[in-house]
Motif scaffolding. Structure first.
Motif, PDB file in Angstrom:
ATOM      1  N   MET A 325       0.824  -1.204   0.000  1.00 40.42           N
ATOM      2  CA  MET A 325       0.000   0.000   0.000  1.00 40.42           C
ATOM      3  C   MET A 325       0.860   1.256   0.000  1.00 40.42           C
ATOM      4  O   MET A 325       1.971   1.282   0.532  1.00 40.42           O
ATOM      5  N   SER A 326       0.337   2.290  -0.614  1.00 40.01           N
ATOM      6  CA  SER A 326       0.994   3.594  -0.628  1.00 40.01           C
ATOM      7  C   SER A 326       0.595   4.378   0.620  1.00 40.01           C
ATOM      8  O   SER A 326      -0.485   4.180   1.162  1.00 40.01           O
ATOM      9  N   GLY A 327       1.468   5.273   1.063  1.00 45.92           N
ATOM     10  CA  GLY A 327       1.142   6.112   2.212  1.00 45.92           C
ATOM     11  C   GLY A 327       2.339   6.330   3.110  1.00 45.92           C
ATOM     12  O   GLY A 327       3.492   6.245   2.680  1.00 45.92           O
ATOM     13  N   TRP A 328       2.054   6.622   4.383  1.00 46.42           N
ATOM     14  CA  TRP A 328       3.120   6.849   5.359  1.00 46.42           C
ATOM     15  C   TRP A 328       3.715   5.519   5.807  1.00 46.42           C
ATOM     16  O   TRP A 328       2.994   4.633   6.275  1.00 46.42           O
ATOM     17  N   TYR A 329       5.022   5.384   5.695  1.00 48.51           N
ATOM     18  CA  TYR A 329       5.749   4.263   6.290  1.00 48.51           C
ATOM     19  C   TYR A 329       6.505   4.803   7.508  1.00 48.51           C
ATOM     20  O   TYR A 329       7.086   5.892   7.452  1.00 48.51           O
ATOM     21  N   TYR A 330       6.461   4.049   8.595  1.00 48.85           N
ATOM     22  CA  TYR A 330       6.981   4.528   9.871  1.00 48.85           C
ATOM     23  C   TYR A 330       8.281   3.823  10.238  1.00 48.85           C
ATOM     24  O   TYR A 330       8.357   2.585  10.220  1.00 48.85           O
ATOM     25  N   LEU A 331       9.288   4.612  10.599  1.00 46.49           N
ATOM     26  CA  LEU A 331      10.547   4.089  11.116  1.00 46.49           C
ATOM     27  C   LEU A 331      10.573   4.290  12.623  1.00 46.49           C
ATOM     28  O   LEU A 331      10.287   5.389  13.114  1.00 46.49           O
ATOM     29  N   ALA A 332      10.903   3.227  13.360  1.00 45.47           N
ATOM     30  CA  ALA A 332      11.056   3.307  14.814  1.00 45.47           C
ATOM     31  C   ALA A 332      12.497   2.944  15.149  1.00 45.47           C
ATOM     32  O   ALA A 332      12.952   1.836  14.844  1.00 45.47           O
ATOM     33  N   VAL A 333      13.212   3.875  15.757  1.00 49.85           N
ATOM     34  CA  VAL A 333      14.634   3.693  16.067  1.00 49.85           C
ATOM     35  C   VAL A 333      14.784   3.615  17.580  1.00 49.85           C
ATOM     36  O   VAL A 333      14.306   4.493  18.302  1.00 49.85           O
ATOM     37  N   SER A 334      15.439   2.539  18.059  1.00 49.11           N
ATOM     38  CA  SER A 334      15.548   2.302  19.499  1.00 49.11           C
ATOM     39  C   SER A 334      17.002   2.155  19.929  1.00 49.11           C
ATOM     40  O   SER A 334      17.832   1.609  19.193  1.00 49.11           O
ATOM     41  N   LEU A 335      17.272   2.629  21.143  1.00 43.93           N
ATOM     42  CA  LEU A 335      18.580   2.461  21.780  1.00 43.93           C
ATOM     43  C   LEU A 335      18.339   1.715  23.094  1.00 43.93           C
ATOM     44  O   LEU A 335      17.514   2.145  23.919  1.00 43.93           O
ATOM     45  N   HIS A 336      19.015   0.602  23.275  1.00 41.88           N
ATOM     46  CA  HIS A 336      18.776  -0.283  24.430  1.00 41.88           C
ATOM     47  C   HIS A 336      19.164   0.408  25.739  1.00 41.88           C
ATOM     48  O   HIS A 336      20.150   1.150  25.787  1.00 41.88           O
ATOM     49  N   PRO A 337      18.411   0.154  26.828  1.00 40.79           N
ATOM     50  CA  PRO A 337      18.766   0.744  28.124  1.00 40.79           C
ATOM     51  C   PRO A 337      20.172   0.385  28.590  1.00 40.79           C
ATOM     52  O   PRO A 337      20.790   1.150  29.343  1.00 40.79           O
ATOM     53  N   GLU A 338      20.694  -0.761  28.148  1.00 39.19           N
ATOM     54  CA  GLU A 338      22.021  -1.176  28.582  1.00 39.19           C
ATOM     55  C   GLU A 338      23.127  -0.270  28.053  1.00 39.19           C
ATOM     56  O   GLU A 338      24.270  -0.370  28.501  1.00 39.19           O
ATOM     57  N   THR A 339      22.802   0.607  27.128  1.00 41.75           N
ATOM     58  CA  THR A 339      23.806   1.538  26.616  1.00 41.75           C
ATOM     59  C   THR A 339      23.956   2.753  27.527  1.00 41.75           C
ATOM     60  O   THR A 339      24.658   3.695  27.189  1.00 41.75           O
ATOM     61  N   ALA A 340      23.324   2.741  28.701  1.00 40.97           N
ATOM     62  CA  ALA A 340      23.382   3.891  29.604  1.00 40.97           C
ATOM     63  C   ALA A 340      24.794   4.177  30.102  1.00 40.97           C
ATOM     64  O   ALA A 340      25.073   5.280  30.589  1.00 40.97           O
ATOM     65  N   ASP A 341      25.709   3.197  30.000  1.00 39.14           N
ATOM     66  CA  ASP A 341      27.100   3.425  30.405  1.00 39.14           C
ATOM     67  C   ASP A 341      27.874   4.213  29.355  1.00 39.14           C
ATOM     68  O   ASP A 341      29.034   4.557  29.562  1.00 39.14           O
ATOM     69  N   PHE A 342      27.241   4.506  28.226  1.00 40.65           N
ATOM     70  CA  PHE A 342      27.909   5.236  27.161  1.00 40.65           C
ATOM     71  C   PHE A 342      27.308   6.637  27.079  1.00 40.65           C
ATOM     72  O   PHE A 342      26.092   6.786  27.017  1.00 40.65           O
ATOM     73  N   VAL A 343      28.146   7.641  27.071  1.00 39.77           N
ATOM     74  CA  VAL A 343      27.661   9.013  26.895  1.00 39.77           C
ATOM     75  C   VAL A 343      27.674   9.291  25.399  1.00 39.77           C
ATOM     76  O   VAL A 343      28.714   9.513  24.803  1.00 39.77           O
ATOM     77  N   SER A 344      26.535   9.236  24.781  1.00 37.48           N
ATOM     78  CA  SER A 344      26.444   9.390  23.337  1.00 37.48           C
ATOM     79  C   SER A 344      25.114  10.042  23.014  1.00 37.48           C
ATOM     80  O   SER A 344      24.786  11.078  23.550  1.00 37.48           O
ATOM     81  N   GLY A 345      24.329   9.430  22.146  1.00 40.82           N
ATOM     82  CA  GLY A 345      22.995   9.932  21.838  1.00 40.82           C
ATOM     83  C   GLY A 345      22.825  10.426  20.424  1.00 40.82           C
ATOM     84  O   GLY A 345      21.702  10.678  20.007  1.00 40.82           O
ATOM     85  N   GLY A 346      23.900  10.596  19.654  1.00 41.53           N
ATOM     86  CA  GLY A 346      23.747  11.097  18.300  1.00 41.53           C
ATOM     87  C   GLY A 346      23.328  10.007  17.334  1.00 41.53           C
ATOM     88  O   GLY A 346      23.818   8.885  17.387  1.00 41.53           O
ATOM     89  N   VAL A 347      22.386  10.320  16.455  1.00 42.28           N
ATOM     90  CA  VAL A 347      21.980   9.373  15.426  1.00 42.28           C
ATOM     91  C   VAL A 347      21.658  10.145  14.156  1.00 42.28           C
ATOM     92  O   VAL A 347      21.078  11.232  14.206  1.00 42.28           O
ATOM     93  N   SER A 348      22.084   9.617  13.028  1.00 39.97           N
ATOM     94  CA  SER A 348      21.743  10.191  11.730  1.00 39.97           C
ATOM     95  C   SER A 348      20.868   9.201  10.984  1.00 39.97           C
ATOM     96  O   SER A 348      21.148   7.996  10.964  1.00 39.97           O
ATOM     97  N   LEU A 349      19.796   9.700  10.374  1.00 46.43           N
ATOM     98  CA  LEU A 349      18.913   8.881   9.555  1.00 46.43           C
ATOM     99  C   LEU A 349      19.142   9.239   8.100  1.00 46.43           C
ATOM    100  O   LEU A 349      18.917  10.377   7.689  1.00 46.43           O
ATOM    101  N   ASN A 350      19.624   8.279   7.335  1.00 40.54           N
ATOM    102  CA  ASN A 350      19.827   8.461   5.905  1.00 40.54           C
ATOM    103  C   ASN A 350      18.656   7.803   5.178  1.00 40.54           C
ATOM    104  O   ASN A 350      18.452   6.597   5.283  1.00 40.54           O
ATOM    105  N   VAL A 351      17.887   8.590   4.466  1.00 43.92           N
ATOM    106  CA  VAL A 351      16.660   8.110   3.836  1.00 43.92           C
ATOM    107  C   VAL A 351      16.758   8.313   2.336  1.00 43.92           C
ATOM    108  O   VAL A 351      17.058   9.413   1.864  1.00 43.92           O
ATOM    109  N   LEU A 352      16.485   7.250   1.589  1.00 42.15           N
ATOM    110  CA  LEU A 352      16.499   7.336   0.139  1.00 42.15           C
ATOM    111  C   LEU A 352      15.250   6.627  -0.386  1.00 42.15           C
ATOM    112  O   LEU A 352      14.966   5.490  -0.010  1.00 42.15           O
TER     113      LEU A 352
END
Length: 436
Positions: A325-352
């Protein structure tokens, strides 16, 4: 305040908005609080499912919110005709970072008046075992040799599956009911596409534009082709929507930045990153996950061209059938709670998004307004996707802006482009039903 003063204030606000968009590093200082994730924004309309099937409230096409407790099963009713395909979806939204088991989730089922099971699914937290939005749809198809063809009232149920050691809090629940018009009488089903490209034709070199992901389907900002920058916190799931039309393929890549600082040298999350793709009726198309240990990581997926004929292809994989079907397709991006020991948070979404030459790019001969029913793309949708905002009303300029927080310092800059695409559109768990 006089008219002149109000105009001056409006001008200053407009300039400030432009400045924030052009200088995302400044906006990053107002980024999300790592100790408190924002609440989910669900549908406005409240419905109360019942324990007794005979008392089930009837749903009209649209979105609703409810709640569900451990072990609880709730019933709803939907009135279906004998000519349209119908989709009913349910998603549970557990508290981020709460305790869940891998097998926790919900069971969704659609039944006819004579107790025939039309379709059922049991989405769970799967291999990563992290609390995140979880759900899927059930389908009623019209076609020869298929069950549940009568015009009648059908029952839709949602049952929560929860381990006794899991968090026992009540979960918010969101429901979606969509009806896709049938084809005009006597019109043939469009031809299926032939072979299609498994990888995109070229990489993206655009500058990253800031966007702020939504907490669910309702507040997901629209993004189009390009590179989009956001911030994500451990335990968080961010939603985005992409307009994809007939004959088009979607390729998406979530590039997670390296950590600015690792507070635990032993830190490692085996399923630290995850990206899921849902179709316009909120059915899971495909997903990809991978480890995260403070280094740059990528989750990538690609789809078949959107084609009406995929729904009738019994030999196709489930993710191909879902591109129906045509229409809105949804992307859900998750970061696991176990990554809390890492100070990060940056994410880039490349869409084509690319048009596959072998695919049928014309809308099928619907006997009704499919776009108004949510199965199509409008000029307003395209305008929202160019700006990275939440779609509003019917007008092309009727969109609701979202706070854009990009916030990657130079130390966390990502190498942009799609030359390293890895097309891994994993099939969902074994034992799925055939085409529906």
């Amino acid at each position: 305040m006089g008219k002149g003063a109000r105009g001056w204030v409006a001008a200053v606000c407009a300039l400030a908005a432009v400045g924030a968009a052009q200088f995302p590093a400044v906006a990053a200082e107002d980024g999300p609080d790592p100790d408190r994730l924002p609440p989910y924004e669900l549908a406005d309309t409240v419905v109360r499912g019942t324990r007794a099937s005979t008392d089930a409230p009837a749903l009209e096409p649209g979105s609703y919110r409810d709640t569900i407790a451990p072990g609880q099963k709730k019933y709803y009713a939907v009135d279906l005709d004998s000519t349209s395909d119908a989709y009913v979806a349910a998603f549970a939204f557990p508290e981020p970072r709460s305790t869940v088991a891998h097998s926790d989730g919900i069971m969704v089922e659609l039944e006819s008046a004579d107790d025939t099971t039309c379709f059922d699914e049991q989405p769970t937290f799967d291999s990563d075992g992290a609390a995140r939005p979880v759900g899927d749809y059930v389908v009623r198809r019209i076609g020869p040799d298929l069950d549940c063809q009568r015009a009648d009232r059908y029952l839709f149920s949602v049952e929560r599956i929860s381990d006794e050691e899991s968090d026992q809090a009540v979960w918010p629940l969101e429901l979606s009911f969509m009806v896709e018009p049938g084809l005009e009488k006597g019109e043939p089903v469009p031809d299926a596409p032939g072979k299609w490209a498994a990888t995109p034709p070229a990489g993206l070199t655009q500058d990253r534009r800031p966007v702020r992901g939504g907490t669910g389907f309702e507040d997901a900002p629209a993004i189009g082709q390009g590179v989009w920058g956001d911030r994500i916190l451990p335990g968080q799931t961010l939603f985005y929507r992409v307009p994809v039309e007939w004959g088009e393929q979607l390729f998406a890549e979530a590039r997670f930045a390296n950590a600015d600082q690792v507070t635990d040298d032993r830190g490692y999350a085996s399923e630290g990153i995850r990206m899921e793709l849902f179709n316009p009726a909120r059915g899971l198309v495909s997903w990809e996950e991978g480890p995260y240990a403070g280094e740059k990581e990528v989750a990538a997926l690609g789809t078949a061209p959107v084609s009406y004929a995929h729904r009738d292809d019994a030999d196709a994989d489930y993710e191909v059938q879902s591109m129906r079907m045509s229409g809105w397709y949804y992307l859900a991006v998750s970061l696991h709670p176990e990554t809390a020991d890492f100070v990060s948070g940056g994410v880039s979404l490349n869409v084509l998004v690319r048009l596959e030459e072998s695919a049928e790019a014309e809308e099928p001969p619907y006997d009704g307004d499919a776009t108004a029913a949510g199965f199509g793309v409008t000029d307003a949708d395209r305008a929202a996707a160019r700006r990275g905002v939440v779609p509003g009303g019917a007008g092309a300029d009727d969109v609701r802006p979202v706070l854009a927080v990009a916030g990657l310092g130079t130390g966390s800059a990502l190498v942009l482009g799609l030359a390293g695409w890895t097309l891994i559109a994993r099939r969902r768990a074994a034992g799925r039903p055939g085409p529906a």
